[in-house]
Write an enzyme that holds these catalytic residues in place. Structure first.
Site, PDB file in Angstrom:
ATOM      1  N   LEU A  74       0.805  -1.224   0.000  1.00 11.83           N
ATOM      2  CA  LEU A  74       0.000   0.000   0.000  1.00 11.83           C
ATOM      3  C   LEU A  74       0.838   1.274   0.000  1.00 11.83           C
ATOM      4  CD1 LEU A  74      -2.899  -1.083   2.387  1.00 11.83           C
ATOM      5  CD2 LEU A  74      -3.051  -0.669  -0.063  1.00 11.83           C
ATOM      6  N   CYS A 132      -6.938  -5.209   3.983  1.00  9.88           N
ATOM      7  CA  CYS A 132      -5.843  -4.599   4.734  1.00  9.88           C
ATOM      8  C   CYS A 132      -5.937  -5.011   6.210  1.00  9.88           C
ATOM      9  CB  CYS A 132      -5.877  -3.079   4.584  1.00  9.88           C
ATOM     10  SG  CYS A 132      -7.487  -2.366   4.963  1.00  9.88           S
TER      11      CYS A 132
END
Ligand SMILES: Cc1cc2nc3c(=O)[nH]c(=O)nc-3n(C[C@H](O)[C@H](O)[C@H](O)COP(=O)(O)OP(=O)(O)OC[C@H]3O[C@@H](n4cnc5c(N)ncnc54)[C@H](O)[C@@H]3O)c2cc1C
Ligand SMILES: Cc1cc2nc3c(=O)[nH]c(=O)nc-3n(C[C@H](O)[C@H](O)[C@H](O)COP(=O)(O)O)c2cc1C
Ligand code: FES
Lengths: 315, 266
Positions: A74, A132
């Protein structure tokens, strides 16, 4: 594009049902390969977090058989930079921008959505990446536990009034159950799904290839898995399902739609064929013509028309 | 490749091509020509293409290869057979269908001075082949090459044809000077030399010592695993003195100090 491909999915109008998945094309449309936007109905932005992140160290990409493992981590410049610099550029692409967001805590999620309100007109959809890690659960992803998924989606629904999609993790015991939960908590569509956890070992060094050990598998190798997940989700919810995972040929997108997807997201295959969205649109148009249908919406779920509850042929 | 033609502006494109010729240069390397359909893009040395077999999903990704030369519709590349993808490319017959994404990356800029030193580790020579036809005539070029040694004779011969005065170094001493190209470079460079390097990371890192010899300008072309080639996947990101950079669009050519200079370069 033909109006037969026009559709409305989860609160947003799309010229075509083909969406560029998160994390494949740059945020700056000037870098998109020439001709790559033909046939594209919407573009997902790269997963964005509240604070900037440098991403993972070590190798980030590894080719596997007909796929890739990625461990990007990310990498992004955070929400403020996104709003000031990247979103306006993406908005210039003249297509709805699907804003992909990632968060480690519920507070992060709330703060990102609050900030996005200031640029509401440029945000087509908020797509929650629930693969996530959830810090309060020791880094286990939000999307693999019903309680944390429910909390996150409900919180997002309270704060964000615009279109909200949940991009599910395929690492769940029952795709139908997690899709239904997302719907109950206020999602307007579910994206099924993200990358599949995999790993690789460096045999010479006798250690995992990636610093984070596990990495996300994508590309043609996962297509049958993703198709099955789409089938399960579409059988469990009334909101639209967006098929994502391994689509590499026009026929793959058609299969996803026949299985019940209202639109598709294409990721890894764009690394090798930037013209795929246009080819998918041509395939869908040809299929409609062949069947004498007027709209791509009529193709959605046709493979399940004579299927029983549990997915078996009922005839 | 000609400086008078402006490099292609804007993003790369996916292009269809077919294998025009493929010549083996010993056991390890291939000199390949690819005939493109449609317009030939303008590109400069240091830019590269992602090359793959068209229609094939395994191996999946395009292999980044530096453009060596372009003649009419034919783009030339030079590659080392090192894994699955390059082995496949090396075994293809003429006419085989290929797909190329490019030109990618920034490429080398015009040299600042008129003494240019090109330092290559084996296939690192690829982006340098076109430099002489591309830079101004007043630039004097010295090329330095390093190879393992035995088995690389044909490759070295090929390089000699393109750079008649090239300084050859080999690890085993069987071809040219016994030693590595960095030591060789350090033996003659000084103030006024601009140095460009391309090759394994350890070699590029070591090349930083030319700064101690008074060379101010040192550029290196980096290699990173790539998926998209156009700045999207962040697979090729590196930490630099000026933040995160993508080798495929911000590079592959960087100032040595930017990538290996500070704490980020350790
Ligand atoms: C900008 C750039 C220019 C290059 N130019 C040349 C050139 O002109 N000639 C040449 O011989 N080589 C060049 N390389 C290196 C070349 O790309 C790799 O040797 C090649 O990709 C290896 O593929 P494979 O099928 O042999 O190996 P595999 O092991 O099958 O590769 C698996 C994956 O890892 C990637 N990979 C493996 N090694 C490298 C590497 N060193 N660099 C980047 N990706 C790698 C592959 O692309 C593929 O995605 C260049 C690399 C970059 C980044
Ligand atoms: C390099 C790379 C980066 C990705 N980044 C993100 C991301 O930031 N957020 C996200 O939700 N999905 C991300 N994904 C997942 C893709 O959007 C997509 O869901 C997944 O790759 C499966 O589809 P595909 O097989 O078509 O690629 C990424 C995938 C790849 C390959
Ligand atoms: S290869 Fe995708 S960002 Fe560089």
């Amino acid at each position: 594009m033909e109006s037969s491909l026009r559709t409305n999915v989860g609160g947003v109008n799309l010229e075509t049902p083909v969406i560029v998945a998160s994390g494949v094309w740059p945020m700056d449309p000037r870098l998109w390969p020439a001709g790559s936007m033909e046939g594209v109905g919407a573009v997902c932005s790269k997963g964005m977090t509240f604070e900037p992140r440098e991403g993972n160290r070590g190798f980030r990409i590894m080719e596997t058989y007909a796929g890739i493992l990625n461990s990007i981590g990310l990498q992004n410049y955070g929400v403020e930079h996104f709003i000031a610099k990247e979103l306006p550029l993406l908005d210039n692409s003249c297509r709805p921008v699907i804003v992909n967001i990632a968060f480690e805590t519920l507070e992060d999620l709330r703060r990102i959505l609050e900030r996005l309100k200031v640029c509401r007109s440029m945000v087509g959809v908020v797509e929650m990446n629930v693969s996530c890690p959830n810090v309060s659960r020791g880094g286990l992803s939000w999307g693999v536990h019903t309680e944390s998924l429910g909390n996150a989606v409900s919180m997002a629904r309270q704060v964000w009034e615009g279109p909200l999609w949940v991009k599910l993790s395929p690492q769940v015991p029952s795709m139908g159950e997690f899709a239904r939960l997302s719907q109950e908590c206020g999602a307007q569509a579910v994206v099924v799904g993200n990358t599949w956890l995999g790993m690789a070992i460096d045999n010479d060094l006798e250690r995992p290839f990636f610093e984070n050990v596990f990495a996300g598998l994508s590309g043609p190798a996962i297509f049958p898995l993703a198709l099955r997940a789409v089938w399960e989700a579409a059988g469990a919810v009334n909101i639209p399902v967006i098929g994502c995972g391994g689509i590499a040929r026009p026929g793959d997108a058609l299969s996803m739609i026949l299985a019940g997807a209202s639109a598709v997201e294409v990721g890894t295959a764009l690394f090798i064929d930037s013209g795929l969205p246009a080819s998918i649109c041509r395939e869908l148009e040809a299929n409609l013509t062949k069947k004498g249908l007027a709209s791509v919406r009529e193709l959605v779920g046709r493979a399940r028309n004579d299927q029983g509850e549990n997915g078996e042929k009922s005839r | 490749m000609d400086r008078s033609v402006a490099p292609m502006k804007g993003p790369p494109a996916d292009r269809r091509g077919s294998l025009f010729f493929s010549r083996s240069l010993g056991d390890h390397c291939v000199h390949m020509g690819v005939e493109l359909e449609g317009l030939t893009p303008k590109a400069i040395p240091g830019q590269f293409f992602l090359i793959r077999e068209r229609g094939v999903l395994d191996p999946l990704l395009g292999r980044p290869l530096a453009l060596v030369a372009s003649k009419g519709n034919v783009l030339e590349f030079l590659f080392r057979i090192s894994g699955r993808g390059t082995a496949r490319l090396a075994s293809l017959p003429p006419g085989a269908a290929l797909e190329l994404r490019g030109p990618c990356g920034n490429g080398f800029p015009e040299p600042v001075g008129d003494e240019l030193v090109l330092v290559a580790g084996t296939l690192g020579i690829a982006p340098f082949i076109g430099i002489s036809s591309f830079s101004s005539e007043k630039v004097r070029i010295t090329a330095v090459l390093g190879v393992p040694g035995k088995g690389w004779e044909k490759f070295v011969e090929w390089c000699l044809e393109r750079f008649p005065g090239i300084r050859i170094n080999s690890d085993d001493g069987s071809i040219g000077r016994h030693g590595d190209p960095v030591e060789d470079t350090l033996s003659f460079v000084g103030q006024g030399h601009e140095v460009w390097g391309c090759g394994p990371e350890a070699m590029l890192r070591g090349l930083g010592r030319v700064h101690e010899k008074g060379c101010e300008k040192l550029l290196v072309s980096l290699e990173k695993r790539m998926a998209c080639g156009t700045g999207g996947c962040l697979g090729c990101s590196i930490r630099t003195g000026s933040g995160m950079k993508r080798v495929c669009v911000d590079g592959p050519v960087f100032e040595w100090r930017e990538v290996f200079g500070g704490a980020h370069g350790k």
